[in-house]
Design a protein around this motif. Structure first.
Motif, PDB file in Angstrom:
ATOM      1  N   GLN A 339       0.827  -1.209   0.000  1.00  0.00           N
ATOM      2  CA  GLN A 339       0.000   0.000   0.000  1.00  0.00           C
ATOM      3  C   GLN A 339       0.855   1.251   0.000  1.00  0.00           C
ATOM      4  O   GLN A 339       0.535   2.234   0.662  1.00  0.00           O
ATOM      5  CB  GLN A 339      -0.919  -0.012   1.213  1.00  0.00           C
ATOM      6  N   GLY A 341       1.330   3.447  -2.315  1.00  0.00           N
ATOM      7  CA  GLY A 341       0.610   4.598  -2.856  1.00  0.00           C
ATOM      8  C   GLY A 341      -0.381   5.175  -1.864  1.00  0.00           C
ATOM      9  O   GLY A 341      -0.512   6.390  -1.750  1.00  0.00           O
ATOM     10  N   ARG A 342      -1.080   4.292  -1.136  1.00  0.00           N
ATOM     11  CA  ARG A 342      -2.058   4.761  -0.159  1.00  0.00           C
ATOM     12  C   ARG A 342      -1.370   5.542   0.959  1.00  0.00           C
ATOM     13  O   ARG A 342      -1.838   6.595   1.381  1.00  0.00           O
ATOM     14  CB  ARG A 342      -2.810   3.577   0.433  1.00  0.00           C
ATOM     15  N   THR A 344       1.554   7.070   0.864  1.00  0.00           N
ATOM     16  CA  THR A 344       2.107   8.315   0.343  1.00  0.00           C
ATOM     17  C   THR A 344       1.024   9.385   0.207  1.00  0.00           C
ATOM     18  O   THR A 344       1.193  10.532   0.646  1.00  0.00           O
ATOM     19  CB  THR A 344       2.768   8.071  -1.022  1.00  0.00           C
ATOM     20  N   LEU A 345      -0.103   9.016  -0.396  1.00  0.00           N
ATOM     21  CA  LEU A 345      -1.192   9.963  -0.570  1.00  0.00           C
ATOM     22  C   LEU A 345      -1.757  10.400   0.775  1.00  0.00           C
ATOM     23  O   LEU A 345      -2.026  11.589   1.001  1.00  0.00           O
ATOM     24  CB  LEU A 345      -2.293   9.337  -1.431  1.00  0.00           C
ATOM     25  N   ILE A 405       8.683  -1.070  -4.614  1.00  0.00           N
ATOM     26  CA  ILE A 405       7.711  -0.368  -5.441  1.00  0.00           C
ATOM     27  C   ILE A 405       7.280  -1.270  -6.587  1.00  0.00           C
ATOM     28  O   ILE A 405       8.097  -1.904  -7.251  1.00  0.00           O
ATOM     29  CB  ILE A 405       8.328   0.922  -6.003  1.00  0.00           C
ATOM     30  N   SER A 407       3.734  -1.851  -9.606  1.00  0.00           N
ATOM     31  CA  SER A 407       2.565  -1.190 -10.178  1.00  0.00           C
ATOM     32  C   SER A 407       1.378  -1.284  -9.243  1.00  0.00           C
ATOM     33  O   SER A 407       0.615  -0.333  -9.078  1.00  0.00           O
ATOM     34  CB  SER A 407       2.214  -1.826 -11.525  1.00  0.00           C
ATOM     35  N   LEU A 410       1.687   0.962  -5.959  1.00  0.00           N
ATOM     36  CA  LEU A 410       1.437   2.399  -6.088  1.00  0.00           C
ATOM     37  C   LEU A 410      -0.042   2.731  -6.197  1.00  0.00           C
ATOM     38  O   LEU A 410      -0.409   3.894  -6.214  1.00  0.00           O
ATOM     39  CB  LEU A 410       2.175   2.939  -7.309  1.00  0.00           C
ATOM     40  N   CYS A 412      -3.676   3.517  -5.085  1.00  0.00           N
ATOM     41  CA  CYS A 412      -4.172   4.097  -3.831  1.00  0.00           C
ATOM     42  C   CYS A 412      -5.620   3.732  -3.561  1.00  0.00           C
ATOM     43  O   CYS A 412      -6.116   3.975  -2.473  1.00  0.00           O
ATOM     44  CB  CYS A 412      -4.036   5.614  -3.862  1.00  0.00           C
ATOM     45  N   ARG A 417      -5.249  -5.084  -3.034  1.00  0.00           N
ATOM     46  CA  ARG A 417      -3.907  -4.541  -3.187  1.00  0.00           C
ATOM     47  C   ARG A 417      -2.831  -5.587  -2.976  1.00  0.00           C
ATOM     48  O   ARG A 417      -1.662  -5.273  -2.910  1.00  0.00           O
ATOM     49  CB  ARG A 417      -3.717  -3.380  -2.214  1.00  0.00           C
TER      50      ARG A 417
END
Length: 433
Positions: A339, A341-342, A344-345, A405, A407, A410, A412, A417
């Motif tokens: 997760q 991307g989650r 980071t956002l 990392i 695809s 990343l 979100c 996931r």
């Protein structure tokens, strides 16, 4: 504990008995953990009651003191109703759960539902030697108790602590200035000159209960994350066989990793509570605009995650609204998988929210000479930075899966996931060809 493939709330798994894993799920460490969780829950309950009693006994009560009552009863009632939903499902699927005594216990002790689940977890754990399935039920009950405590600590303790910071810190800046200056003396000359000590009005109890509430929230979130990780690895053991070490493959975090998660949650929750209380003190009801906007973003985000896998129902919509409130203070991961991307956002949104709270604070108190006018903003930024640093150290050095990392990592908003295993990736590629 059996459950259907999909529940009407956020994902709930049923662990599978892995014959290759002969290790016990309940050890003396788990027993010690249960004791700590039970004592923490009971002490927190008592502290909340004492805070309400104090605020209603003051000659000059704080404004909106009724909110202390609201944030005590509402979260415990919500957790109790959620526990009752779990019990209804269990009673339909297991005959031994559909008993009169079970219904009476869950109805009478509805306000302390996490305590019921913690005691049930201990009961199943201590009988694991006679029946190995009870070890899995121990983990299931531990996770259920952790979910219920999310309502307790993040929808109850967090708003209560925000009110305490507003009433006992920001509005009493002079008392805190005296405390920071230490004991001082002043000269009194009527009728005769004598030296008297200035009595500091900030008591140890005022400081202790605030730190305890933050610690309780961090403990509740950490126990949830650890229990969820462990539960997922019992549910899908094949996804974790490549991890380093036996404890990692079982979903057990080592002591260092657990404490890093705890401190990351401690500082991050503390930064959220500080920011909201600062806006509440300086701008009043404007804080509801920030809370409402962030709540709607979180709820929509959680609902999109569910739509990607399960579709939408009324119960899932309500769950997304509730989890939107939980995500105001910490993000949870009930789907599993990477997760990046989650996170980071989420932390970018939290950073912008922190900046907005600091900006509004500085505008309101610029040039006022208040003791906290300059210090509070820097303290808020420092606490948020400490949370990010603890999380970076955890994912860099202590995460058992050595996250990388990808695809999927990343994404979100993906409802699933979990990255596929290498064999699964090859199968997907051959199918697409």
């Amino acid at each position: 504990m059996a459950s259907s493939g999909e529940s009407e709330d956020y994902t709930h798994y049923t662990p599978r008995l892995n014959q290759r894993d002969k290790h016990r799920q309940f050890t003396w460490l788990e027993g010690l953990l249960l004791i700590v969780l039970i004592l923490s829950y009971l002490l927190g309950y008592g502290i909340q009651i004492s805070i309400i009693a104090e605020k209603y006994s003051l000659e000059d009560p704080p404004k909106n003191r009724g909110l202390y009552l609201l944030f005590f009863f509402l979260p415990h009632l919500t957790a109790g109703l959620k526990n009752l939903q779990y019990h209804i499902r269990e009673s339909r699927e297991e005959d031994d759960e559909n008993s009169v005594i079970g219904w009476v216990i869950n109805l009478v002790f509805l306000p302390v539902s996490p305590l019921i689940r913690l005691l049930r977890a201990g009961k199943f754990g201590m009988t694991e030697k006679e029946n190995r399935e009870n070890g899995l039920r121990f983990v299931d009950e531990l996770l259920t108790a952790a979910v219920l405590r999310l309502f307790d600590v993040l929808l109850g303790d967090a708003p209560t602590l925000s009110l305490l910071l507003r009433d006992d810190v920001w509005s009493r800046s002079g008392d805190w200035k005296d405390l920071a200056s230490g004991q001082q003396e002043y000269l009194r000359c009527s009728p005769a000159c004598t030296k008297e000590e200035i009595q500091v009005k900030i008591k140890f109890w005022t400081i202790f209960r605030m730190f305890f509430l933050v610690s309780k929230m961090a403990q509740g979130v950490t126990s949830y994350l650890v229990a969820m990780k462990r539960f997922q690895r019992l549910q899908y053991p094949e996804h974790y066989e490549h991890l380093r070490g036996r404890h990692s493959r079982q979903g057990r975090l080592n002591i260092v990793a657990t404490f890093l998660l705890y401190f990351a949650n401690f500082f991050f929750i503390g930064s959220r509570v500080m920011g909201y209380s600062m806006v509440s003190f300086t701008w009043g009801s404007w804080v509801y605009l920030i809370l409402g906007a962030h709540w709607l973003i979180n709820s929509a985000w959680h609902l999109i995650t569910i739509l990607n896998t399960h579709g939408i129902t009324a119960a899932r919509s309500v769950s997304s609204l509730v989890m939107g409130g939980v995500w105001l203070f910490v993000i949870t991961n009930e789907q599993g998988g990477r997760q990046l991307g989650r996170l980071t956002l989420y932390y970018l949104l939290a950073f912008f929210e922190t900046a907005i709270c600091s900006f509004l604070w500085n505008i309101a108190l610029a040039g006022s000479g208040d003791f906290f006018a300059f210090k509070a903003s820097w303290a808020l930024l420092a606490v948020f930075t400490m949370a990010v640093l603890c999380l970076l150290v955890y994912y860099s050095l202590c995460h058992p899966g050595s996250p990388s990392i990808s695809s999927r990592g990343l994404l979100c908003c993906s409802g699933n996931r979990r990255d596929p295993l290498p064999d699964e990736e090859e199968e997907v590629e051959s199918t697409s060809v």
